[in-house]
Design an enzyme around this catalytic site. Structure first.
Site, short mmCIF file in Angstrom:
data_model
loop_
_atom_site.label_atom_id
_atom_site.label_comp_id
_atom_site.label_asym_id
_atom_site.label_seq_id
_atom_site.Cartn_x
_atom_site.Cartn_y
_atom_site.Cartn_z
N GLY A 19 2.76 -1.11 4.23
CA GLY A 19 2.81 0.31 3.93
C GLY A 19 4.23 0.78 3.72
CE LYS A 67 -0.06 3.38 4.75
NZ LYS A 67 -0.24 3.53 6.19
CG ASN A 89 -1.67 1.26 1.42
OD1 ASN A 89 -1.73 2.09 0.52
ND2 ASN A 89 -2.26 1.43 2.61
CD GLU A 95 -3.63 -2.53 7.05
OE1 GLU A 95 -2.49 -2.71 6.61
OE2 GLU A 95 -4.29 -1.52 6.78
N GLY A 111 2.07 2.25 10.64
CA GLY A 111 3.01 3.35 10.51
C GLY A 111 3.67 3.77 11.81
CG HIS A 146 -5.98 1.87 4.88
ND1 HIS A 146 -5.60 2.87 5.75
CD2 HIS A 146 -4.93 1.02 4.81
CE1 HIS A 146 -4.36 2.64 6.17
NE2 HIS A 146 -3.93 1.53 5.61
CB SER A 184 4.80 -1.72 12.10
OG SER A 184 4.39 -0.38 12.29
CD GLU A 243 -3.20 5.63 6.55
OE1 GLU A 243 -3.09 5.72 5.32
OE2 GLU A 243 -2.32 5.09 7.27
P1 PGA Z 1 2.62 0.25 7.62
O1 PGA Z 1 1.18 0.49 6.90
O2 PGA Z 1 3.17 -1.04 7.04
O3 PGA Z 1 3.43 1.45 7.22
O4 PGA Z 1 2.37 0.16 9.07
C1 PGA Z 1 0.30 -0.55 6.67
C2 PGA Z 1 -0.94 -0.03 5.99
O5 PGA Z 1 -1.37 1.09 6.31
O6 PGA Z 1 -1.55 -0.71 5.15
#
Ligand code: PGA
Length: 249
Positions: free
Chosen positions: A232, A11, A9, A166, A172, A94, A211, A96
């Site tokens: 991510g 983003k 992803n 998630e 993140g 997601h 993460s 976000e």
């Molecule tokens: P991250 O994000 O691996 O940076 O934690 C995962 C995601 O938001 O899909």
């Protein structure tokens, strides 16, 4: 045996130049990878992904889709448009999108259905916040988010979808759910689905996201109900993303 899937992803990151380098590196690394691999790129880069990845094993998809088929929805992108650019997957729900853009369970369910109508595989993201986990509400939140889709689309719709667990507190942040914490939720999701449709539950891919790094991927992916990852930050670094894909071998 469920084939593992590792999906990146991106983003809101990238540029034509950076993407070209990253995608060429991924393509070159694919001979060492056994799982299915996908990248979810920002909408303007779908044409680039389509032209660079068409002759490769790397699938591409989008990070969001409108719940509407067409019409006066300024700024939105429909599932049929994603389809025209060869998308295989699209993320829906997601965290976000839920927290920053106000997507409710009902909107997420509508997006899930809109994606499937055009033959896209929705990657349904579910996850609890830290406060919800600390209050002991993790499973209630996950099952509420899952039920919203099942109630709207029917449980059989999950047969042509992917679920991604998630935890919001792990996205993140550098804090990963422990393999045992993730496995517990993944298993509970599968048990819930098995109560509704036992045939379907065993075949459903449930990805873990939050993460994931080359250092923790092997142990996470070794869990019985973790069928790969949604990645991510580490998906933006070719060597890290390829190492995570190899961890799914
Ligand atoms: P991250 O994000 O691996 O940076 O934690 C995962 C995601 O938001 O899909």
């Amino acid at each position: 045996m469920r084939k593992k899937l590792v999906a990146g992803n991106w983003k809101m990151h990238g540029s034509l130049q950076q993407n070209a380098l990253l995608l060429e590196r991924l393509k070159a690394g694919m001979p060492g990878v056994q799982c299915a691999v996908a990248v979810c790129v920002p909408h303007p880069y779908l044409a680039q992904a389509q032209s660079l990845l068409a002759d490769s094993l790397v699938l591409w998809g989008a990070q969001s889709v409108s719940e509407h088929a067409s019409g006066a929805y300024t700024g939105e992108v429909s599932a049929s448009m994603l389809r025209e650019f060869g998308c295989h997957h699209v993320l829906v729900g997601h965290s976000e999108r839920r927290s920053l853009f106000g997507e409710t369970d009902a909107v997420v369910a509508a997006k899930f259905v809109a994606a499937q109508k055009e033959g896209l595989v929705p990657v349904l993201c579910l996850g609890e916040t830290l406060a919800e986990r600390e209050a002991g509400h993790t499973m209630a939140v996950i099952l509420r988010q899952l039920s919203a889709v099942i109630d709207h689309a029917g449980v059989v719709a999950l047969a042509s979808a992917v679920v991604a667990y998630e935890p919001v507190w792990a996205i993140g942040t550098g804090v990963t759910a422990s393999p045992a914490q993730a496995q517990e939720v993944h298993a509970a999701i599968r048990v819930r689905l098995a109560e509704l449709d036992s045939g379907l539950a065993g075949g459903l891919k449930i990805l873990y996201g939050g993460s994931v790094k080359p250092q923790n991927a092997v142990e996470l992916f070794a869990q019985a109900d973790i069928d790969g990852g949604l990645i991510g930050g580490a998906a933006l670094v070719a060597d890290d993303f390829l190492a995570i894909c190899q961890a799914a071998n």
